[in-house]
Design a protein around this motif. Sequence first.
Motif, PDB file in Angstrom:
ATOM      1  N   MET A   1       6.442 -26.014  14.269  1.00  0.00           N
ATOM      2  CA  MET A   1       6.207 -25.077  13.273  1.00  0.00           C
ATOM      3  C   MET A   1       4.830 -25.119  12.783  1.00  0.00           C
ATOM      4  SD  MET A   1       9.308 -23.774  12.701  1.00  0.00           S
ATOM      5  CE  MET A   1       9.659 -23.279  11.138  1.00  0.00           C
ATOM      6  N   ALA A   2       4.261 -24.071  12.555  1.00  0.00           N
ATOM      7  CA  ALA A   2       2.995 -23.869  12.023  1.00  0.00           C
ATOM      8  C   ALA A   2       2.754 -24.184  10.726  1.00  0.00           C
ATOM      9  CB  ALA A   2       2.510 -22.427  12.408  1.00  0.00           C
ATOM     10  N   PRO A   3       1.892 -24.758  10.017  1.00  0.00           N
ATOM     11  CA  PRO A   3       1.792 -25.035   8.590  1.00  0.00           C
ATOM     12  C   PRO A   3       1.478 -23.602   7.787  1.00  0.00           C
ATOM     13  CG  PRO A   3      -0.098 -25.660   9.670  1.00  0.00           C
ATOM     14  CD  PRO A   3       0.723 -25.240  10.873  1.00  0.00           C
ATOM     15  N   THR A   4       1.923 -23.784   6.676  1.00  0.00           N
ATOM     16  CA  THR A   4       2.059 -22.244   5.958  1.00  0.00           C
ATOM     17  C   THR A   4       0.435 -21.714   5.857  1.00  0.00           C
ATOM     18  OG1 THR A   4       2.689 -21.302   3.783  1.00  0.00           O
ATOM     19  CG2 THR A   4       1.623 -23.672   3.722  1.00  0.00           C
ATOM     20  N   THR A   5       0.347 -20.378   5.739  1.00  0.00           N
ATOM     21  CA  THR A   5      -0.792 -19.916   5.367  1.00  0.00           C
ATOM     22  C   THR A   5      -0.878 -19.402   3.777  1.00  0.00           C
ATOM     23  OG1 THR A   5      -0.072 -17.937   6.252  1.00  0.00           O
ATOM     24  CG2 THR A   5      -1.393 -19.132   7.735  1.00  0.00           C
ATOM     25  N   ALA A   6      -2.143 -18.975   3.394  1.00  0.00           N
ATOM     26  CA  ALA A   6      -2.210 -18.415   2.160  1.00  0.00           C
ATOM     27  C   ALA A   6      -3.049 -17.399   1.820  1.00  0.00           C
ATOM     28  CB  ALA A   6      -2.687 -19.967   1.343  1.00  0.00           C
ATOM     29  N   GLY A 129      -0.575 -16.622  13.292  1.00  0.00           N
ATOM     30  CA  GLY A 129      -0.773 -16.948  14.764  1.00  0.00           C
ATOM     31  C   GLY A 129      -2.341 -17.425  15.212  1.00  0.00           C
ATOM     32  N   LEU A 130      -3.192 -16.682  14.648  1.00  0.00           N
ATOM     33  CA  LEU A 130      -4.613 -16.942  14.957  1.00  0.00           C
ATOM     34  C   LEU A 130      -5.004 -18.389  14.158  1.00  0.00           C
ATOM     35  CD1 LEU A 130      -6.241 -13.494  14.309  1.00  0.00           C
ATOM     36  CD2 LEU A 130      -6.088 -14.731  16.440  1.00  0.00           C
ATOM     37  N   LEU A 131      -4.466 -18.543  13.159  1.00  0.00           N
ATOM     38  CA  LEU A 131      -5.045 -19.706  12.265  1.00  0.00           C
ATOM     39  C   LEU A 131      -4.122 -21.038  12.852  1.00  0.00           C
ATOM     40  CD1 LEU A 131      -4.870 -18.408   8.587  1.00  0.00           C
ATOM     41  CD2 LEU A 131      -6.754 -19.179   9.648  1.00  0.00           C
ATOM     42  N   ALA A 132      -3.145 -20.757  13.428  1.00  0.00           N
ATOM     43  CA  ALA A 132      -2.227 -21.870  13.944  1.00  0.00           C
ATOM     44  C   ALA A 132      -2.589 -22.217  15.260  1.00  0.00           C
ATOM     45  CB  ALA A 132      -0.530 -21.424  13.938  1.00  0.00           C
ATOM     46  N   ALA A 133      -3.236 -21.290  16.040  1.00  0.00           N
ATOM     47  CA  ALA A 133      -3.832 -21.501  17.419  1.00  0.00           C
ATOM     48  C   ALA A 133      -5.241 -22.000  17.360  1.00  0.00           C
ATOM     49  CB  ALA A 133      -3.653 -20.242  18.132  1.00  0.00           C
ATOM     50  N   ASP A 134      -5.955 -21.723  16.583  1.00  0.00           N
ATOM     51  CA  ASP A 134      -7.448 -21.931  16.561  1.00  0.00           C
ATOM     52  C   ASP A 134      -7.499 -22.876  15.281  1.00  0.00           C
ATOM     53  OD1 ASP A 134     -10.165 -22.092  16.852  1.00  0.00           O
ATOM     54  OD2 ASP A 134     -10.379 -20.054  17.278  1.00  0.00           O
ATOM     55  N   GLY A 135      -8.006 -24.057  15.605  1.00  0.00           N
ATOM     56  CA  GLY A 135      -8.327 -25.235  14.485  1.00  0.00           C
ATOM     57  C   GLY A 135      -9.685 -24.974  13.968  1.00  0.00           C
ATOM     58  N   ASP A 136     -10.437 -24.253  14.543  1.00  0.00           N
ATOM     59  CA  ASP A 136     -11.766 -23.882  14.099  1.00  0.00           C
ATOM     60  C   ASP A 136     -11.990 -22.742  13.075  1.00  0.00           C
ATOM     61  OD1 ASP A 136     -12.977 -26.145  15.426  1.00  0.00           O
ATOM     62  OD2 ASP A 136     -13.205 -25.026  17.220  1.00  0.00           O
ATOM     63  N   MET A 137     -10.831 -22.155  13.034  1.00  0.00           N
ATOM     64  CA  MET A 137     -10.733 -20.869  12.576  1.00  0.00           C
ATOM     65  C   MET A 137     -10.113 -20.979  11.124  1.00  0.00           C
ATOM     66  SD  MET A 137      -9.005 -17.059  13.356  1.00  0.00           S
ATOM     67  CE  MET A 137      -9.884 -16.970  14.723  1.00  0.00           C
TER      68      MET A 137
END
Length: 334
Positions: A1-6, A129-137
């Motif tokens: 599960m991806a951590p929450t976005t805000a 999805g982008l934030l979950a997949a790319d730790g540098d973003m």
Amino acid sequence: MAPTTAVRALAFHQPDTALRVTELPGLDRLSDTERECCVRLGIDEVRADATLSAYDLAAGAAHRALGEAGLTAADVGALIVIEARAPQTLMSSTATRLQSQLGADRAVTFSVGGLGCVSLTPALLAARGLLAADGDMDHVLVAHGSKPPTPLRYRHPVTVSGDGGAAMVVSRSGPIRILDILQATNGAYWDLFRVEYRDRPTDQWREECREITGYTFTLAAETRHRLREMHRRLLERNGLDPQDISCYLSHNLSTGAFRFTEEALGIKISNTCFDTLRQYGHLGPNDILLNLHAELGSGTLAQGQRAVLLSASPAAAWSMLLVETGDGAATHYL
């Protein structure tokens, strides 16, 4: 599960000019039934400016969102543009045009759309999805300019559309946590509303409903079922009861649509929605962002409280977002 976005920041770009619904261009060419329906939607006026394109509205909101977030274009890891219903030109890229204007040269850039009022949801799904997949973003900028595709702003028997731009910065943390996102579609209604445009001058474009009874009865019945099922699922998979939701915000179509949703779910739509509907009309995917911003501005949604944002489109598509205010230390999962 991806951590929450805000949501780190919300911003809008609205025309200064207001147009009264009773003075809409083309209103005199409607039938008596259509005119009566139009003026009974609960919309007093919309914002309208012929000198501003959908792109102008989106770009204005995007610049403001970056300012609200305290970011520069170089901080943007991805730029997602929600497509306008009627682009100014074919074969060109509005998304990369905005990327160039902002100076967001390193941003992964693309557009989404095709779901009308619900098109914000795929943008948020992509951002998550982008934030979950790319730790540098760290930051995704989402922008949309809402402008009706036809000179006649009234869509019979649904709503009156205004002009407006909205943008949001989606990050790993922020004052509005996005806890969950649900979306559903049904392709049986893919052309329930459409605008024939090939070989027609723009002033002859008109949004038409293939089957009024298909909208007012068949789609209405399915919408009631879909919203009930999505609401049940949203609460259940987040371990919540109805009393755990402090506020319900809807997309803006009409006061009748608000009452329909209230009856279908046994809830109360916030008065904020009625106010923004009256002042701005329908702004497509921007509706729930405007309503969330207004609700937060009123101070009625306190720290730690949850809200459900509902949207539906005659495409047909439906969505629900579960959000929570406050940027506390608790960890949430989607």
